[in-house]
Write an enzyme that holds these catalytic residues in place. Structure first.
Site, PDB file in Angstrom:
ATOM      1  N   ASN A 121       0.817  -1.220   0.000  1.00 64.74           N
ATOM      2  CA  ASN A 121       0.000   0.000   0.000  1.00 64.74           C
ATOM      3  C   ASN A 121       0.849   1.267   0.000  1.00 64.74           C
ATOM      4  O   ASN A 121       1.991   1.235   0.441  1.00 64.74           O
ATOM      5  CB  ASN A 121      -0.921   0.005   1.230  1.00 64.74           C
ATOM      6  CG  ASN A 121      -2.151  -0.859   1.035  1.00 64.74           C
ATOM      7  OD1 ASN A 121      -2.774  -0.819  -0.018  1.00 64.74           O
ATOM      8  ND2 ASN A 121      -2.504  -1.646   2.044  1.00 64.74           N
ATOM      9  N   HIS A 176      -7.991   1.417  -4.017  1.00 66.09           N
ATOM     10  CA  HIS A 176      -8.018   0.641  -2.775  1.00 66.09           C
ATOM     11  C   HIS A 176      -7.912   1.607  -1.601  1.00 66.09           C
ATOM     12  O   HIS A 176      -6.852   1.812  -1.022  1.00 66.09           O
ATOM     13  CB  HIS A 176      -6.840  -0.339  -2.764  1.00 66.09           C
ATOM     14  CG  HIS A 176      -6.840  -1.277  -1.599  1.00 66.09           C
ATOM     15  ND1 HIS A 176      -7.962  -1.965  -1.191  1.00 66.09           N
ATOM     16  CD2 HIS A 176      -5.843  -1.661  -0.762  1.00 66.09           C
ATOM     17  CE1 HIS A 176      -7.657  -2.724  -0.155  1.00 66.09           C
ATOM     18  NE2 HIS A 176      -6.372  -2.550   0.126  1.00 66.09           N
TER      19      HIS A 176
END
Length: 319
Positions: A121, A176
């Site tokens: 991420n 996301h």
């Protein structure tokens, strides 16, 4: 027939779980890479000793050397700093760009033909950075996000409606993060759309709205509960599903952060963003599906958020 080689870059919680699942599913030999001395070797030895118990016969080894990525068929990247309580995925940007540079160069020099799945991420930006530094072609690199977000959406819907999760088909598009777009129009329970369930009074609109909101913050909910880490069982399961579709040429259509060409979904430039994507032995192929006007507006918000982070990443690289 030569056995496949799956390399996991990052031997933390997700990496270790990925390795175990790859063995159980008998996808191939496994290499666990990490910069931490001894840790990937210890986990590899532990995993290797599960093989007699699980009834599988594959090799597992740990390494700190990027040369051991050589001839990998699949590389799954989880390396990077994980989220901590109160930290957004975007807070990780500067730190993990540097990680993607190192990993990308390792892939470029040792396994440029591998199929690459990024889990680090903030996902949509990290997969872009990983491609930039690795040079992997558009069809051979993808980000894991939508499979996980959709699984969370399906789980919450099944729990609310008290039905088998296998009967729930639900999809999430976009980035996301907080701007992801759970598709209420496309999603259904045993073929009955969520909209129809709301009309029939079997699902209240406010409950559906709450489920959509919970899906968007699903990762943060787990981070807050764990306090010392982030989710790893479900992210690993999602990554393995994608890898298996490639290795076995299953041609599954899964929501993934693929490189979507300009013109699709109203994009004015090529962009990594979560859309329905076919994964086969040839790699990834983004698919355009019909979505409602409201969902298209929400997707545009998500696209804009990804673009903003890509700009921030470019500014960091320019320093």
């Amino acid at each position: 027939m030569a056995r496949k080689k799956i390399t996991l870059v990052g031997a933390g919680n997700i990496g270790g779980t990925l390795a175990h699942l790859a063995l159980i599913k008998q996808l191939g030999d496994v290499v666990l890479f990490d910069i931490a001395q001894g840790m990937p070797n210890g986990k590899a030895l532990d995993l290797l000793q599960t093989c007699p118990i699980e009834g599988v016969d594959f090799k597992v080894r740990g390494t700190n050397d990027y040369k051991d990525l050589e001839n990998s068929d699949v590389v799954i990247v989880t390396a990077g700093v994980p989220r901590k309580p109160g930290m957004s995925r975007d807070d990780l940007l500067g730190i993990n760009i540097k990680v993607m540079q190192t990993v990308g160069e390792g892939i470029k020099h040792n396994c440029p033909n591998a199929f690459v799945i990024c889990i680090t991420n903030p996902l949509d930006i990290m997969v872009n950075m990983l491609q930039k530094f690795s040079g992997v072609p558009d069809n051979k690199i993808v980000g894991m996000a939508g499979v996980l977000d959709s699984a969370r959406f399906r789980t919450f819907l099944a729990d609310e409606l008290n039905v088998s999760v296998q009967q729930v088909q639900a999809y999430v598009m976009g980035g996301h993060g907080d701007t992801m777009v759970p598709l209420t129009k496309m999603s259904n329970v045993a073929g009955v759309s969520l909209e129809q369930l709301v009309k029939e009074g079997k699902l209240k609109q406010e409950r559906l709205d709450a489920i959509v909101s919970r899906t968007r913050s699903g990762g943060g909910e787990i981070v807050a509960l764990l306090k010392t880490g982030s989710a790893y069982y479900a992210p690993a399961a999602a990554g393995i599903q994608m890898a298996e579709s490639f290795l076995k040429d299953k041609k599954m259509i899964l929501p993934c952060a693929a490189k979507v060409k300009a013109g699709m979904y109203g994009l004015d430039e090529d962009l990594f963003v979560g859309v329905p994507t076919e994964i086969s032995a040839n790699g990834v192929r983004p698919i355009e599906v019909e979505i409602s006007d409201k969902e298209r507006e929400q997707l545009q918000v998500s696209i804009n958020a990804i673009k903003d982070l890509n700009k921030a990443a470019a500014e960091i690289l320019a320093k």
